[in-house]
Design a protein around this motif. Structure first.
Motif, PDB file in Angstrom:
ATOM      1  N   ARG A 165      -7.295   6.018  -6.208  1.00 34.30           N
ATOM      2  CA  ARG A 165      -8.239   5.194  -6.966  1.00 34.30           C
ATOM      3  C   ARG A 165      -9.191   4.427  -6.059  1.00 34.30           C
ATOM      4  NH1 ARG A 165      -4.646   2.372 -11.860  1.00 34.30           N
ATOM      5  NH2 ARG A 165      -4.201   4.316 -12.997  1.00 34.30           N
ATOM      6  N   TYR A 170     -11.493   0.797  -6.292  1.00 32.67           N
ATOM      7  CA  TYR A 170     -11.760  -0.445  -7.013  1.00 32.67           C
ATOM      8  C   TYR A 170     -12.885  -1.201  -6.313  1.00 32.67           C
ATOM      9  CZ  TYR A 170      -7.083   0.067  -9.199  1.00 32.67           C
ATOM     10  OH  TYR A 170      -5.974   0.507  -9.886  1.00 32.67           O
ATOM     11  N   ARG A 224     -12.037  -1.191 -11.749  1.00 32.97           N
ATOM     12  CA  ARG A 224     -11.655   0.160 -11.352  1.00 32.97           C
ATOM     13  C   ARG A 224     -12.846   1.093 -11.557  1.00 32.97           C
ATOM     14  NH1 ARG A 224      -6.906   3.189 -14.556  1.00 32.97           N
ATOM     15  NH2 ARG A 224      -7.484   5.352 -14.088  1.00 32.97           N
ATOM     16  N   TRP A 283      -1.167   1.553  -6.291  1.00 37.28           N
ATOM     17  CA  TRP A 283      -1.532   1.133  -7.648  1.00 37.28           C
ATOM     18  C   TRP A 283      -0.451   1.462  -8.673  1.00 37.28           C
ATOM     19  CZ3 TRP A 283      -1.455   4.635 -11.520  1.00 37.28           C
ATOM     20  CH2 TRP A 283      -1.727   5.981 -11.255  1.00 37.28           C
ATOM     21  N   ASP A 328      -2.866  -4.490 -11.545  1.00 30.62           N
ATOM     22  CA  ASP A 328      -4.196  -4.906 -11.094  1.00 30.62           C
ATOM     23  C   ASP A 328      -4.261  -6.399 -10.798  1.00 30.62           C
ATOM     24  OD1 ASP A 328      -4.860  -2.301 -11.455  1.00 30.62           O
ATOM     25  OD2 ASP A 328      -6.403  -2.639 -12.981  1.00 30.62           O
ATOM     26  N   MET A 340      -2.772  -7.040  -7.376  1.00 34.60           N
ATOM     27  CA  MET A 340      -3.667  -6.556  -6.319  1.00 34.60           C
ATOM     28  C   MET A 340      -4.858  -7.500  -6.155  1.00 34.60           C
ATOM     29  SD  MET A 340      -3.762  -2.371  -6.399  1.00 34.60           S
ATOM     30  CE  MET A 340      -4.397  -2.180  -8.059  1.00 34.60           C
TER      31      MET A 340
END
Length: 562
Positions: free
Chosen positions: A127, A129, A138, A187, A192, A195
């Motif tokens: 991913r 971000y 994202r 992830w 989220d 993070m």
């Protein structure tokens, strides 16, 4: 000030025996930074054993190396797609060739920061971000099967399918942007919100990347954990090419008629309506300025090559700051794909010919000098026009000659040998060698300028009119005095040199051509040597030879019959 970033990365193996993730960052400087930007990538290999690691490492290393070898004039998505397609072929071939690597494949998520824009390229379930203003956004979508029992199985990856189908996106950069690239080992374990907290708590990118991977394993992660963090510290001045690539996503305007409005501009007149393009004369009610608006036909929507050609035409036109060319006018907050140029009352040379205007010799010489000065200005920018002709030369009511239409122009400094260039120019104005599709050269514009002056004087072409469907055969050019006996000999010699059959016999530079016109009869150039009849007209040569042979044989026969 150039683009300035700070980067950090971390990749931990975790409980697994082998780390199948691979990440990398390339941060060039100088011209390469301006032209190609900074690229970061994360890959998560699949296939088990060493196959996954091989695929991930080869793909990231290959992308970081080969991306910078693509032409500078390519868009970022085109460059990455071309490179990733080649990498995909290698991964598939290696997996089929080596039983130990069977089934090898990898995800790939990359971000390019160039100028004041960013570009993402993604396939698989790693991913990307973006942290901006304390909010984590994202930027990618996982390519996994939607079925509940298959939600961890990739539907797309490098090495899974002969056709690579990557997702691309782009946007504007801002100072203090933070980009995060992570494998599912991060992830998939950390929500989220957590993070986001880690990224906000660690101002240094290396510390943030290390904290994320360590925390993922501390929270029970059983996969490899990899993270790349890129911080935007400073942005360069606005880059014209990047800003116009952003304009590629704008919709095409509908077909407009007089009195219609577009972004506050009023349509006054349709100037040109061709198969692909539209030109309008528009007015700005705020200041009364008259402008030319150029766009594509609505039916060309979705045609990536036509869109790219229009954007590149605008980009080149902006670089040509000269009184011999219409000047591009900034179009702020445009809602559609178009660009604006200055409007100049007057007519093209072809329109004047069609209106039965007669061009005296002195006027043609004056126009020729102006035309070649304009071509010289273009050549100094390493641009070949490739379609010099009477239709593309405008003579304004202000007496200024201007060259129009850079639609098929080529920037030699940006071009790589072998790049496709498409059809050059209009057949009757094309140098003989152009029918064999050679690389573009400045000399081809000078040849077309010679044909233009010849046509202005005679309304004929030196080798006759050539239709697009023809494969012409070139002999000796017709002397312009055949059509206008009053043309002075020195000018005839100049024109014949300009349109000589062989490139080596023509003018080498626009300046040399200008000098010959300005010196005129004071220092005339020599008449070009005529070709032998065998080269000039082989059929006529053999007809004459056969006739002479027949006559000699007839004479001999009569002598023998006495």
């Amino acid at each position: 000030m150039p683009l300035n970033v700070a980067v950090g990365h971390s990749s931990l193996t975790g409980p697994r025996e082998r780390n199948e993730d691979f990440c990398g960052i390339a941060t060039p400087d100088g011209q390469e930074l301006e032209n190609k930007g900074i690229i970061a990538a994360v890959a998560d290999g699949i296939g088990g054993h060493k196959g996954g690691r091989e695929a991930a490492e080869y793909t990231v290393r290959g992308l970081l190396a080969d991306y910078f070898a693509t032409p500078d004039t390519w868009s970022v998505p085109r460059a990455i797609e071309t490179v990733s397609t080649a990498l995909n072929r290698w991964v598939i071939a290696e997996g089929s060739r080596n039983a130990d690597l069977a089934g090898m494949a990898t995800t790939l998520s990359a971000v390019v920061l160039r100028g004041r824009r960013f570009y993402t390229a993604h396939i698989g379930d790693s991913r990307i971000y973006r942290l901006q203003g304390g909010r984590l956004q994202r930027l990618t979508v996982d390519h996994t099967w939607e079925h509940p029992e298959l939600n961890n199985v990739l539907s797309r990856a490098i090495g899974l399918d002969p056709r690579v189908l990557m997702d691309f996106a782009d946007g504007e950069l801002a100072v203090d942007d933070r980009f995060l690239l992570v494998s599912d080992g991060v992830w998939g374990v950390l929500p989220d919100a957590l993070m986001t907290d880690v990224l906000l708590d660690h101002p240094e990118p290396q510390g943030a990347a290390a904290a994320l991977t360590s925390l993922a394993l501390a929270h029970g992660g059983h996969d490899n954990a990899s993270a790349v963090v890129v911080d935007v510290l400073a942005l360069p001045p606005a880059n014209l090419r990047d800003s116009m690539e952003g304009a590629a996503n704008l919709p095409l305007p509908p077909k407009l008629r007089p009195a219609h409005e577009l972004d506050g501009l009023v349509i006054e007149e349709v100037l040109h309506d061709s198969r692909e393009t539209l030109l309008y004369r528009v007015s700005n009610p705020r200041n009364g300025q008259q402008l030319v608006l150029k766009t594509l036909q609505p039916g060309m929507a979705g045609d990536a090559s036509a869109t790219a050609a229009l954007l590149m035409e605008e980009w080149r036109a902006r670089r040509v700051v000269s009184p011999f060319f219409p000047q591009v006018i900034p179009a702020d907050h445009r809602s559609g794909l178009y660009y604006l140029m200055t409007w100049h009352a007057g007519a093209t040379l072809q329109e004047r010919l069609d209106g039965d205007q007669h061009f005296p010799v002195g006027e043609v010489v004056r126009l020729g000098v102006a035309l070649l000065k304009a071509i010289s200005a273009l050549h100094r920018l390493d641009i070949v026009h490739r379609d010099i002709k009477t239709d593309n030369i405008h003579l304004g009511q202000d007496g200024v000659l201007r060259i129009l239409d850079l639609g098929v122009a080529v920037s030699l400094a940006e071009r790589k040998v072998g790049d496709p260039i498409g059809q050059a120019g209009t057949p009757s104005y094309m140098a003989p060698e152009l029918f064999e599709n050679p690389e573009p050269e400045f000399g081809h514009d000078l040849y077309a300028a010679g044909v233009t002056l010849y046509h202005l004087l005679t309304r004929k072409y030196p080798y006759g009119e050539i239709e697009p469907f023809q494969t012409p055969k070139f002999g000796e050019p017709a002397r312009p005095t055949r059509w206008r006996p009053e043309i002075p000999g020195w000018l005839e010699n100049v024109l014949l040199k300009a349109v000589a059959l062989e490139g080596k016999d023509r003018f080498e530079t626009a300046e040399e051509f200008i000098l010959a016109l300005e010196r005129g009869a004071a220092r005339p150039i020599a008449a070009p040597a005529r070709q032998p009849l065998l080269q000039r007209n082989p059929l006529k040569f053999w007809k004459v030879t056969a006739g002479i042979s027949l006559a000699l044989n007839l004479v001999l026969w009569l002598l023998l019959m006495r």
